[in-house]
Design an enzyme around this catalytic site. Structure first.
Site, PDB file in Angstrom:
ATOM      1  CG  ASP A  23      -2.073  -0.849   1.185  1.00  0.00           C
ATOM      2  OD1 ASP A  23      -2.235  -1.529   0.157  1.00  0.00           O
ATOM      3  OD2 ASP A  23      -2.853  -0.871   2.153  1.00  0.00           O
ATOM      4  CE  LYS A  80      -7.115  -1.171  -0.148  1.00  0.00           C
ATOM      5  NZ  LYS A  80      -7.107  -2.640  -0.128  1.00  0.00           N
ATOM      6  N   GLY A 152      -5.110  -2.728   8.933  1.00  0.00           N
ATOM      7  CA  GLY A 152      -4.741  -1.545   9.703  1.00  0.00           C
ATOM      8  C   GLY A 152      -4.546  -1.794  11.186  1.00  0.00           C
ATOM      9  NE  ARG A 164      -3.512 -22.241  11.836  1.00  0.00           N
ATOM     10  CZ  ARG A 164      -2.644 -23.235  11.649  1.00  0.00           C
ATOM     11  NH1 ARG A 164      -2.996 -24.322  10.979  1.00  0.00           N
ATOM     12  NH2 ARG A 164      -1.423 -23.145  12.128  1.00  0.00           N
ATOM     13  N   GLY A 213      -2.946  -7.117   8.425  1.00  0.00           N
ATOM     14  CA  GLY A 213      -2.237  -7.306   9.689  1.00  0.00           C
ATOM     15  C   GLY A 213      -0.812  -7.816   9.555  1.00  0.00           C
ATOM     16  N   GLY A 234      -0.206  -3.672   3.978  1.00  0.00           N
ATOM     17  CA  GLY A 234      -0.867  -2.373   3.941  1.00  0.00           C
ATOM     18  C   GLY A 234      -0.099  -1.378   4.776  1.00  0.00           C
ATOM     19  CB  SER A 235      -0.836  -0.065   8.116  1.00  0.00           C
ATOM     20  OG  SER A 235      -2.179   0.009   7.666  1.00  0.00           O
TER      21      SER A 235
END
Lengths: 293, 199
Positions: A23, A80, A152, A164, A213, A234-235
């Site tokens: 990102d 997005k 995030g 899983r 995450g 992402g973050s």
């Protein structure tokens, strides 16, 4: 000559495998990502951690930002649109982005329907938390799936749960006798033909990345070992202390995910990773992974 | 007729597995009956008869080739006369010259330009003729494909569309701008196995 076929859409995702999609919100960040070895960048106005902090309605990114990023890098650029917001998707297609992410990170525009992705020449990636959801998105024309995780947060636990879950459900569908497939299709809310495809092949019909995450090289390795074809970060990169170093380390970790010696080496001296949130402390209405139907 | 035995042993093809569609090439080679393995480190090049550099992101693969110091080992592999096949990003990595970029290992005398047909919406499928096989047309998948801008006199052109070279060879090196590994048709992989047998 044919364009916009499913083979071409899924084919680009095949080429991204074993790679990291990052990102980015600025040209500078996009260049750092490319320099670090990202296979693609997701052009955003705000990264998920900041969307979460800001609250309010999160929409498609300003086309100006997306076009500037497309000009700045040679790797594919994704962007997005909101769930169900086919007008945003039409705009993104006209800009020439390489992949559209119909994403729960943005505020959904439709509480019932997702975009009919068969109407587009540009490929779509969609989030999923389980096999039924993944196959519904593929049924709507998605050419790539990403497990959602909880974006995030810097906490990989939901990404692990979703990976899983999908893996276990694939094993189950593959092992069932054929006469039980229609019942499981009904139970999962998935198209029968796609359940049959999973039953016969023992895998998803499209590439499956993991998202939400992942914030360290070890997280990338964990999720790759659980069967992801690649990762979205992402973050995790631009909220860390040293983004270039962290980005390079996660790229190497994704290639050598089975090699602890290399993972130990690339994990050393990275500075602090992004702040991680305890998910049980997040109010239910603020969870993003439950968006999408 | 595909040849999968060399020096009384099953041919083993390595596929550079740093990033990209390496599993698809491994499946194609195995479908032809030969053996195929992932190559993650330079020392593994000693254990194979031929090498495929797959499609993927050429910038990413290039950085990992540098990081893991593959170049001297790849140069040695190339100079020993063993066969190398580069598809799409793989072609870019082994070309002599790449427009606007500083990579190109120089194993085949062509100049290439990345993403030359446009962005993903311009990716396309096309039925092509194979220069070495008079049979049915081959369905070629071009994804953000490069173009070969020019080729030296020693390069054999094996297929073209609209004056663009899309499949070519020079000595022990084969390149394509498209992705035969995404198809069930293994004729190009069979051709590469025959190159390995002769190398």
């Amino acid at each position: 000559m044919e364009k916009g076929t499913l083979k071409l859409k899924t084919g680009l995702a095949e080429m991204l495998k074993g790679g990291v999609i990052m990102d980015v919100t600025t040209v500078e960040q996009a260049k750092i990502a490319e320099e670090a070895g990202a296979v693609s960048v997701m052009a955003l106005e705000r990264i998920p951690a900041d969307i979460r902090a800001a609250g309010g309605v999160a929409r498609m990114t300003d086309p100006e930002i997306i076009l500037n990023i497309m000009d700045a890098v040679t790797i594919p650029v994704m962007a997005k649109c909101r769930i169900g917001h086919f007008a945003e998707a039409q705009i993104l297609e006209s800009l020439g982005v390489d992949y559209i992410d119909e994403s729960e990170v943005l505020t959904p525009a439709d509480e019932k329907y997702h975009v009919n992705k068969w109407n587009f020449k540009v490929p779509f990636v969609c989030g999923a938390t389980n096999l039924g959801e993944a196959l519904r998105r593929i049924g709507e024309g998605a050419a790539m799936i990403r497990t959602k995780g909880e974006p995030g947060t810097g906490n990989v636990v939901e990404a692990v749960r979703h990976m899983r879950t999908i893996r276990d459900e694939i094993k189950k569908v593959a092992s069932l006798p054929k006469e039980e497939l229609m019942a499981i299709a009904k139970e999962m809310g998935a198209p029968y033909e796609l359940i049959l495809n999973v039953h016969e092949s023992g895998k998803l019909p499209v590439v499956n990345f993991s998202a939400g995450g992942i914030s360290t090289p070890a997280d990338a390795s964990l999720i790759m070992q659980l069967g992801a074809d690649g990762v979205f970060v992402g973050s995790g990169i631009f909220k860390s202390e040293n983004p270039m170093k962290m980005a390079k380390a996660i790229v190497e970790a994704t290639t050598h995910f089975k090699n602890p010696e290399i993972l130990a080496k690339v994990s050393r001296g990275l500075g602090s990773a992004m702040y991680g949130m305890e998910l049980s402390k997040i109010p239910k209405e603020d969870l993003l992974s439950v968006r999408g139907w | 007729m595909v040849v999968i035995i060399k020096n009384k042993e099953l041919i083993r093809v390595g596929v550079l597995a740093l990033q990209g569609a390496f599993r698809e090439h491994i499946n194609c080679i195995k479908k032809c009956g030969a053996d195929a393995v992932e190559i993650k480190f330079p020392y593994q090049l000693k254990e194979i008869d031929g090498l495929i550099i797959p499609g993927g992101e050429s910038t990413t693969i290039n950085k990992l080739i540098k990081k893991y110091d593959f170049k001297p080992y790849l140069d040695e592999f190339y100079k020993s006369g063993k066969a190398i096949y580069g598809t799409c990003a793989g072609l870019i990595l082994i070309a002599k010259k790449v427009a606007n970029e500083d990579f190109g290992l120089g194993y085949i005398d062509v100049e290439v330009a990345r993403n030359s047909y446009g962005r993903q919406i311009d990716s396309f499928e096309e039925y092509i003729s194979l220069g070495f096989n008079g049979g049915e047309k081959f369905k070629a998948i071009f994804i953000r494909a490069p173009k070969i801008l020019s080729a030296g006199p020693d390069v054999d052109i094996l297929s073209e569309i609209k004056d663009n070279i899309i499949l070519a060879s020079q000595g022990n090196v084969l390149v394509s701008t498209f992705h035969p590994e995404l198809q069930d048709d293994t004729r190009i992989h069979e051709y590469f196995l025959n190159m390995i047998e002769k190398s």
